[in-house]
Design a protein around this motif. Structure first.
Motif, mmCIF file in Angstrom:
data_model
loop_
_atom_site.group_PDB
_atom_site.id
_atom_site.type_symbol
_atom_site.label_atom_id
_atom_site.label_comp_id
_atom_site.label_asym_id
_atom_site.label_seq_id
_atom_site.Cartn_x
_atom_site.Cartn_y
_atom_site.Cartn_z
ATOM 1 N N HIS A 100 -0.719 -1.008 -13.133
ATOM 2 C CA HIS A 100 -1.417 -0.725 -11.884
ATOM 3 C C HIS A 100 -2.866 -1.227 -11.985
ATOM 4 N N GLN A 101 -3.692 -0.848 -11.007
ATOM 5 C CA GLN A 101 -5.023 -1.476 -10.965
ATOM 6 C C GLN A 101 -6.073 -0.767 -11.812
ATOM 7 N N ARG A 102 -5.679 0.296 -12.487
ATOM 8 C CA ARG A 102 -6.663 1.073 -13.234
ATOM 9 C C ARG A 102 -6.971 0.380 -14.563
ATOM 10 N N ASN B 281 -16.075 7.751 -3.391
ATOM 11 C CA ASN B 281 -15.116 8.157 -4.417
ATOM 12 C C ASN B 281 -13.904 7.237 -4.494
ATOM 13 N N GLY B 282 -13.870 6.209 -3.680
ATOM 14 C CA GLY B 282 -12.743 5.289 -3.763
ATOM 15 C C GLY B 282 -12.573 4.498 -2.491
ATOM 16 N N GLY B 283 -11.634 3.553 -2.556
ATOM 17 C CA GLY B 283 -11.362 2.690 -1.411
ATOM 18 C C GLY B 283 -10.896 3.488 -0.204
ATOM 19 N N SER B 284 -10.139 4.558 -0.442
ATOM 20 C CA SER B 284 -9.627 5.349 0.678
ATOM 21 C C SER B 284 -10.782 5.992 1.446
ATOM 22 N N GLU B 285 -11.750 6.519 0.706
ATOM 23 C CA GLU B 285 -12.910 7.122 1.384
ATOM 24 C C GLU B 285 -13.730 6.045 2.101
ATOM 25 N N ALA C 293 -1.099 -4.091 4.227
ATOM 26 C CA ALA C 293 -2.380 -3.429 3.960
ATOM 27 C C ALA C 293 -2.155 -2.075 3.296
ATOM 28 N N HIS C 294 -3.219 -1.531 2.741
ATOM 29 C CA HIS C 294 -3.126 -0.271 1.990
ATOM 30 C C HIS C 294 -2.787 0.902 2.923
ATOM 31 N N TYR C 295 -1.950 1.822 2.416
ATOM 32 C CA TYR C 295 -1.496 2.936 3.262
ATOM 33 C C TYR C 295 -2.641 3.818 3.743
ATOM 34 N N ALA D 110 -8.837 -8.022 1.810
ATOM 35 C CA ALA D 110 -9.315 -9.079 0.917
ATOM 36 C C ALA D 110 -8.788 -8.740 -0.465
ATOM 37 N N GLY D 111 -7.548 -9.131 -0.666
ATOM 38 C CA GLY D 111 -6.812 -8.751 -1.864
ATOM 39 C C GLY D 111 -5.929 -7.544 -1.561
ATOM 40 N N THR D 112 -4.661 -7.790 -1.189
ATOM 41 C CA THR D 112 -3.767 -6.645 -0.957
ATOM 42 C C THR D 112 -3.351 -6.046 -2.299
ATOM 43 N N THR D 113 -2.996 -4.769 -2.248
ATOM 44 C CA THR D 113 -2.538 -4.105 -3.466
ATOM 45 C C THR D 113 -1.201 -4.706 -3.907
ATOM 46 N N ALA D 114 -0.377 -5.063 -2.938
ATOM 47 C CA ALA D 114 0.964 -5.555 -3.251
ATOM 48 C C ALA D 114 0.914 -6.817 -4.107
ATOM 49 N N VAL E 47 -13.395 -4.900 6.433
ATOM 50 C CA VAL E 47 -12.649 -5.643 5.416
ATOM 51 C C VAL E 47 -12.400 -4.724 4.227
ATOM 52 N N ASP E 48 -11.131 -4.529 3.911
ATOM 53 C CA ASP E 48 -10.776 -3.741 2.738
ATOM 54 C C ASP E 48 -10.745 -4.681 1.532
ATOM 55 N N ALA E 49 -11.898 -4.764 0.856
ATOM 56 C CA ALA E 49 -11.995 -5.596 -0.353
ATOM 57 C C ALA E 49 -11.983 -4.704 -1.589
ATOM 58 N N SER E 50 -11.304 -3.555 -1.462
ATOM 59 C CA SER E 50 -11.205 -2.621 -2.602
ATOM 60 C C SER E 50 -10.795 -3.364 -3.866
ATOM 61 N N HIS E 51 -9.780 -4.193 -3.723
ATOM 62 C CA HIS E 51 -9.261 -4.921 -4.890
ATOM 63 C C HIS E 51 -10.018 -6.237 -5.112
ATOM 64 N N GLY E 52 -10.179 -7.016 -4.051
ATOM 65 C CA GLY E 52 -10.654 -8.388 -4.225
ATOM 66 C C GLY E 52 -12.158 -8.595 -4.155
ATOM 67 N N TRP F 289 -15.524 -2.060 -1.543
ATOM 68 C CA TRP F 289 -15.139 -2.713 -2.808
ATOM 69 C C TRP F 289 -15.140 -1.661 -3.908
ATOM 70 N N ASN F 290 -14.113 -1.726 -4.758
ATOM 71 C CA ASN F 290 -14.001 -0.766 -5.859
ATOM 72 C C ASN F 290 -14.343 -1.407 -7.204
ATOM 73 N N PRO F 291 -15.539 -1.214 -7.730
ATOM 74 C CA PRO F 291 -15.771 -1.646 -9.123
ATOM 75 C C PRO F 291 -14.840 -0.940 -10.117
ATOM 76 N N HIS F 292 -14.209 0.165 -9.692
ATOM 77 C CA HIS F 292 -13.266 0.817 -10.630
ATOM 78 C C HIS F 292 -11.919 0.105 -10.695
ATOM 79 N N LYS F 293 -11.849 -1.078 -10.127
ATOM 80 C CA LYS F 293 -10.674 -1.917 -10.356
ATOM 81 C C LYS F 293 -11.110 -3.104 -11.218
ATOM 82 N N LEU F 294 -11.277 -4.284 -10.577
ATOM 83 C CA LEU F 294 -11.564 -5.467 -11.388
ATOM 84 C C LEU F 294 -13.028 -5.618 -11.799
HETATM 85 C C1 LIG Z 1 -6.771 0.587 -4.501
HETATM 86 C C2 LIG Z 1 -6.841 0.156 -3.116
HETATM 87 C C3 LIG Z 1 -7.284 1.030 -2.108
HETATM 88 C C4 LIG Z 1 -7.546 2.492 -2.372
HETATM 89 O O1 LIG Z 1 -8.622 2.691 -3.227
HETATM 90 P P1 LIG Z 1 -8.766 4.087 -3.993
HETATM 91 O O2 LIG Z 1 -10.014 3.918 -4.781
HETATM 92 O O3 LIG Z 1 -7.545 4.244 -4.827
HETATM 93 O O4 LIG Z 1 -8.862 5.163 -2.969
HETATM 94 C C5 LIG Z 1 -7.400 0.534 -0.833
HETATM 95 N N1 LIG Z 1 -7.107 -0.747 -0.552
HETATM 96 C C6 LIG Z 1 -6.669 -1.612 -1.498
HETATM 97 C C7 LIG Z 1 -6.371 -3.020 -1.110
HETATM 98 C C8 LIG Z 1 -6.517 -1.185 -2.807
HETATM 99 O O5 LIG Z 1 -6.061 -2.039 -3.720
#
Ligand SMILES: *Cc1c(COP(=O)(O)O)cnc(C)c1O
Length: 500
Positions: free
Chosen positions: A86-88, A145-149, A184-186, A239-243, A266-271, A295-300
């Motif tokens: 997974h992305q962690r 606290n994360g991409g969802s927030e 897209a992310h749920y 911008a970078g799907t989880t799938a 733009v959901d760039a959580s991943h990308g 954007w989530n620095p807690h991924k890449l």
């Molecule tokens: C991980 C992810 C999220 C959710 O981020 P969390 O930090 O887990 O809440 C949203 N969108 C995409 C594209 C993701 O990869």
């Protein structure tokens, strides 16, 4: 043995405990990575823990033994060269150092007065992020606290934006529509429900086989919604799907949002990490037109969670979306008294009241390595993904979903498997073994093995090993097969497990 006065330890005891735990954690991080995991049997792991609520503590030595003992063999090794999970991420050592300081002091990032250093560090990191994305002075960065927030915050802004444009009472949110791609992310659909919309207001637009949103389909979704007398309040691009790490065409989505007067998130959580590498930034072309993005620095960026960022291009819109209720919170920051020093404390810019001091980890990582080295690491992951895709494409036993946009490769065995059960069984079986680890994803009705490049120890040779391992399991199970998976705990229906 005599216990220290409840409920704390002496400095000597604390030093011994932290020394032992740190030494063990260093062994885990820098030792040999021979197994991806040593069984996930919940029953076995639980057997190391006291069965009942401890009324009398066991003391620091016993805690050190627990935290360095056999229980820790069951940690899945994210630094294993064949970990493609997974992305962690396994965190950078600088992030880990930041966690130690933040964990020890618990310094707040809500208000200057209560956390002078932590708030100053967060502000500096926010400034660096503005530089990285070349954001205008009016933009506001908030650590979440994360991409969802971040997505929920973006949709709150979207609603605020729409309501400001429709101040008359006939403006009915029930007519609102939010558009995103089917890949897209749920949390987009979930956040839409949180802001008061229901499933009829949330439309998933078809994607191309490669996971990118179809702009033709987006156009017809817009046309349909408008013909129904609805209003598009937001378009959310990925911008970078989880799938499979697919990047939507951001400029095309931005243009549609502008035409409809909709908020563009733009959901760039991943990308979002693509911004770190000059070879990859073009993936994010068009993000400059987003009203908000996350954007989530807690991924890449290999920072331990939570570390995520929400960016609003116009700080006023974020302020309007969040500020309404704060006047009541005089216990956090008495606005009247503070106005002279800090008219807007960080707490006023975030949905969450308490947030962790995550900025220290971003600061530590950028300070120690620099954004260029981190970008080179992201680019290395993308290069590995391209190499794996080439290996898959070059071997007739395998089928490739598409050329990867980023660091995720989706592939299957070439054997027929119409109901996907062979591939699901193969993946589940691999997860119970200790050789290699990956996840799976269903796209357009077909299930794909999903290899996510994240371990710093992965080499090109490991990618060949991954394919060999997949083939070995596939053949040994007389693929496609519906054989039950050997029970090793991961698929235990009775997750409470039996104690040994
Ligand atoms: C991980 C992810 C999220 C959710 O981020 P969390 O930090 O887990 O809440 C949203 N969108 C995409 C594209 C993701 O990869």
């Amino acid at each position: 043995m005599t216990h220290p006065p409840a409920p704390e330890m002496t400095r000597d005891q604390a030093e011994a405990l932290l020394h032992d735990v740190t030494a063990h954690a260093l062994d885990l991080a820098f030792g040999s990575h021979d197994k991806t995991v040593t069984s996930g049997d919940i029953g076995q792991i639980s057997s190391y823990l006291p069965e009942t609520l401890p009324r009398n503590g066991a003391g620091p030595d016993a805690l050190a033994r627990l935290m360095t003992g056999p229980m820790t063999k069951h940690i899945r090794d994210y630094r294993h060269p064949l970990h493609f999970g997974h992305q962690r991420p396994a965190p950078l050592v600088a992030s880990w150092a930041g966690d130690i300081l933040a964990g020890a002091t618990n310094s707040t990032v809500s208000a200057h007065e209560a956390g002078p250093m932590s708030v100053a560090i967060e502000e500096r990191v926010n400034l660096w992020i503005k530089t990285l994305f070349d954001l205008p002075a009016t933009a506001r960065v908030t650590q979440t606290n994360g991409g969802s927030e971040s997505i929920l915050t973006g949709l709150l802004c979207a609603r605020e934006h729409w309501q400001a444009a429709h101040p008359h009472p006939s403006a009915d949110l029930r007519r609102a529509v939010i558009l995103h791609s089917e890949c897209a992310h749920y949390s987009i659909a979930r956040s839409a429900r949180v802001i008061g919309l229901s499933s009829g207001n949330i439309r998933a637009v078809p994607t191309h086989p490669n996971g990118r949103i179809s702009i033709t389909a987006l156009d017809s979704a817009i046309e349909t919604a408008l013909a129904e007398g609805r209003e598009i309040i937001a378009i959310v691009a990925s911008a970078g799907t989880t799938a499979n790490g697919a990047f939507d065409n951001l400029p095309a989505c931005a243009k549609r949002a502008k035409q409809c007067g909709a908020w563009f998130h733009v959901d760039a959580s991943h990308g979002g990490a693509a911004i770190l590498s000059p070879n990859l930034t073009s993936l994010l072309d068009g993000i400059a037109e987003a009203d908000s993005f996350g954007w989530n620095p807690h991924k890449l960026m290999w920072i331990s969670p939570p570390s995520a960022l929400f960016i609003a291009r116009d700080s006023a819109m974020l302020w309007n979306a969040l500020s309404g209720e704060l006047a009541q919170a005089s216990y956090i920051a008495d606005q009247k008294a503070l106005q002279r020093i800090s008219p807007k404390d960080p707490v006023e810019w975030s949905l969450a009241c308490t947030r962790p001091f995550s900025a220290i980890k971003v600061l530590a990582s950028l300070f120690a390595y620099g954004s260029d080295a981190l970008g080179a690491r992201v680019a290395r992951m993308v290069a590995l993904a391209q190499h794996l895709a080439a290996l898959v494409a070059g071997r007739s036993e395998f089928e490739l979903l598409c050329q990867p946009d980023f660091n995720i490769v989706c592939f299957r065995l070439s054997a027929p498997d119409p109901d996907n059960r062979g591939h699901r069984t193969l993946r589940d079986r691999m997860a119970t073994m200790d050789k290699a680890y990956l996840t799976g994803v269903e796209m357009h009705g077909r299930y794909w093995l999903r290899a996510h490049m994240i371990s710093e120890n992965t080499t090109k040779a490991d990618l060949e090993r991954l394919l060999d391992a997949v083939l070995e399991i596939g053949l040994s199970g007389q693929f496609p097969s519906n054989q039950p998976i050997p029970e090793k705990g991961f698929h235990d229906a009775n997750r409470g497990g039996t104690r040994q």
